[in-house]
Design an enzyme around this catalytic site. Sequence first.
Site, PDB file in Angstrom:
ATOM      1  N   ASP A   1      -2.450  64.145  65.226  1.00 41.87           N
ATOM      2  CA  ASP A   1      -2.602  65.289  64.205  1.00 41.87           C
ATOM      3  C   ASP A   1      -2.809  66.450  65.235  1.00 41.87           C
ATOM      4  OD1 ASP A   1      -2.254  63.324  62.447  1.00 41.87           O
ATOM      5  OD2 ASP A   1      -4.343  63.437  61.708  1.00 41.87           O
TER       6      ASP A   1
ATOM      7  N   ASP B   1     -11.583  71.758  62.837  1.00 40.75           N
ATOM      8  CA  ASP B   1     -11.605  70.198  62.949  1.00 40.75           C
ATOM      9  C   ASP B   1     -12.892  70.164  64.028  1.00 40.75           C
ATOM     10  OD1 ASP B   1      -9.737  68.779  61.315  1.00 40.75           O
ATOM     11  OD2 ASP B   1      -8.104  70.094  62.793  1.00 40.75           O
TER      12      ASP B   1
ATOM     13  N   GLU C   1     -12.643  60.755  63.900  1.00 36.81           N
ATOM     14  CA  GLU C   1     -11.282  60.914  63.807  1.00 36.81           C
ATOM     15  C   GLU C   1     -10.833  61.946  65.142  1.00 36.81           C
ATOM     16  OE1 GLU C   1      -8.783  62.469  60.733  1.00 36.81           O
ATOM     17  OE2 GLU C   1      -7.609  63.484  62.075  1.00 36.81           O
ATOM     18  N   GLU C   2     -11.957  62.722  65.425  1.00 38.59           N
ATOM     19  CA  GLU C   2     -11.490  63.514  66.665  1.00 38.59           C
ATOM     20  C   GLU C   2     -11.784  63.092  68.087  1.00 38.59           C
ATOM     21  OE1 GLU C   2      -9.684  66.265  66.121  1.00 38.59           O
ATOM     22  OE2 GLU C   2      -9.610  66.150  63.886  1.00 38.59           O
TER      23      GLU C   2
ATOM     24  N   ASP D   1     -14.513  61.306  59.132  1.00 42.92           N
ATOM     25  CA  ASP D   1     -13.557  62.302  59.304  1.00 42.92           C
ATOM     26  C   ASP D   1     -14.093  63.674  59.114  1.00 42.92           C
ATOM     27  OD1 ASP D   1     -11.167  63.915  59.313  1.00 42.92           O
ATOM     28  OD2 ASP D   1     -10.119  62.784  58.018  1.00 42.92           O
TER      29      ASP D   1
ATOM     30  N   LEU E   1     -13.251  66.590  59.004  1.00 46.29           N
ATOM     31  CA  LEU E   1     -12.588  67.744  58.290  1.00 46.29           C
ATOM     32  C   LEU E   1     -10.894  67.237  57.813  1.00 46.29           C
ATOM     33  CD1 LEU E   1     -10.806  70.678  57.833  1.00 46.29           C
ATOM     34  CD2 LEU E   1     -13.373  70.223  57.438  1.00 46.29           C
ATOM     35  N   ASP E   2     -11.136  66.544  56.561  1.00 50.80           N
ATOM     36  CA  ASP E   2      -9.973  65.799  55.954  1.00 50.80           C
ATOM     37  C   ASP E   2      -9.204  66.906  55.582  1.00 50.80           C
ATOM     38  OD1 ASP E   2      -8.413  63.487  55.252  1.00 50.80           O
ATOM     39  OD2 ASP E   2      -8.981  64.192  53.115  1.00 50.80           O
TER      40      ASP E   2
ATOM     41  N   GLU F   1     -10.997  56.612  56.717  1.00 54.73           N
ATOM     42  CA  GLU F   1     -10.246  57.202  55.533  1.00 54.73           C
ATOM     43  C   GLU F   1     -10.212  55.939  54.462  1.00 54.73           C
ATOM     44  OE1 GLU F   1      -7.688  60.818  56.879  1.00 54.73           O
ATOM     45  OE2 GLU F   1      -6.940  58.767  57.373  1.00 54.73           O
TER      46      GLU F   1
HETATM   47  O1  F6P Z   1      -5.795  62.779  57.046  1.00 59.48           O
HETATM   48  C1  F6P Z   1      -4.510  62.744  56.782  1.00 59.48           C
HETATM   49  C2  F6P Z   1      -4.070  63.553  55.614  1.00 59.48           C
HETATM   50  O2  F6P Z   1      -4.223  64.789  55.731  1.00 59.48           O
HETATM   51  C3  F6P Z   1      -4.712  63.016  54.310  1.00 59.48           C
HETATM   52  O3  F6P Z   1      -5.891  63.854  54.098  1.00 59.48           O
HETATM   53  C4  F6P Z   1      -3.632  63.113  53.297  1.00 59.48           C
HETATM   54  O4  F6P Z   1      -3.732  62.431  52.056  1.00 59.48           O
HETATM   55  C5  F6P Z   1      -2.334  62.738  53.998  1.00 59.48           C
HETATM   56  O5  F6P Z   1      -2.578  63.068  55.440  1.00 59.48           O
HETATM   57  C6  F6P Z   1      -1.191  63.591  53.552  1.00 59.48           C
HETATM   58  O6  F6P Z   1       0.014  63.427  54.252  1.00 59.48           O
HETATM   59  P1  F6P Z   1       1.506  63.996  54.082  1.00 59.48           P
HETATM   60  O7  F6P Z   1       1.395  65.217  54.687  1.00 59.48           O
HETATM   61  O8  F6P Z   1       2.402  62.988  54.691  1.00 59.48           O
HETATM   62  O9  F6P Z   1       1.557  64.066  52.547  1.00 59.48           O
HETATM   63 MN    MN Z   2      -7.945  62.942  57.320  1.00 60.00          MN
END
Ligand code: F6P
Ligand code: MN
Length: 287
Positions: A38, A44, A67-68, A87, A89-90, A236
Amino acid sequence: MSILDNIKVACCQISNLLTSGNCLQLGSKISVNNSCGDEVKKLDVLSNDIMKEALLNHPDIRAIGSEEDEDIIYTENKDGKYFVSFDPLDGSSNIKFNISVGTIFCVFEYIDGQIESGRNIVMAGYAIYGFNTLLVTTTDNGLDIYLLNNNRFEKISEGYRMPISGNIYAINESNKYRWLDNRIQKYVDLLINDKKTVRWIGCMVTDVHRTLIKGGLFAYPLDSKSPNGRLRLIYEAYPMAYIFQCAGGYSSNENKNILDIKFPEDIHSRTSVMLFSKKEYEQFCTF
Ligand code: F6P
Ligand code: MN
């Protein structure tokens, strides 16, 4: 202080960064991709440092997984009873648009020195940073919901249980021609026939939070772009599956309860995620 007390301090600091910062700067890309591939945003990194500082010195914590960070980080406390994954900063791709983001955390207890699966989880929760900052945590009796007010989290709901059904489903429907299991398309068609409507913010915390409050479905199934799943198991999928279980909901990786998936060797391993209220789960089980 308990582990939850330390997490509250960290989430309060992250919330203050968000409310006092400039979202265009906080959401700017600062480096090449992290261990999960990512893009890394300034916030983050700041949030990861805050969470690590809050957890690494806690006497009960043996190790943490973020995650980081590439690998598990062991603390000085070799006899600590707990492993904490998070995680920090989700949903960080949403920062620059001023859309809610969150922090997810999950506490596992070592049993005979091992963590076998999601069945080792003893507590999980998330903070959601919207126009309110809320903290949602699991208890033996449903969920507790706290509101951040003057740098303190005040409990505003105790023993929360989710509705048994809801009229919203959350899925990235642009992947529908890529979904690997054709049951998913049939199931979504059934939800549409049931007059449900779609919502997708693209931040797991925010989409999950709405599903917990309104009922319905949150799903990120396997697709040909992400054949092993898009969402990460330990910080997650496991925590949200545990939170749903505590709230009276259900989880699946399209095959079994997410909490029964074996704890992975790679802390960044991915999985399919489906989170349901009761009626939606029963409907899925008919396929
Ligand atoms: O952490 C991954 C994430 O950002 C989630 O928070 C979120 O549900 C998903 O990815 C969104 O994915 P996409 O951009 O494929 O819809
Ligand atoms: Mn996330």
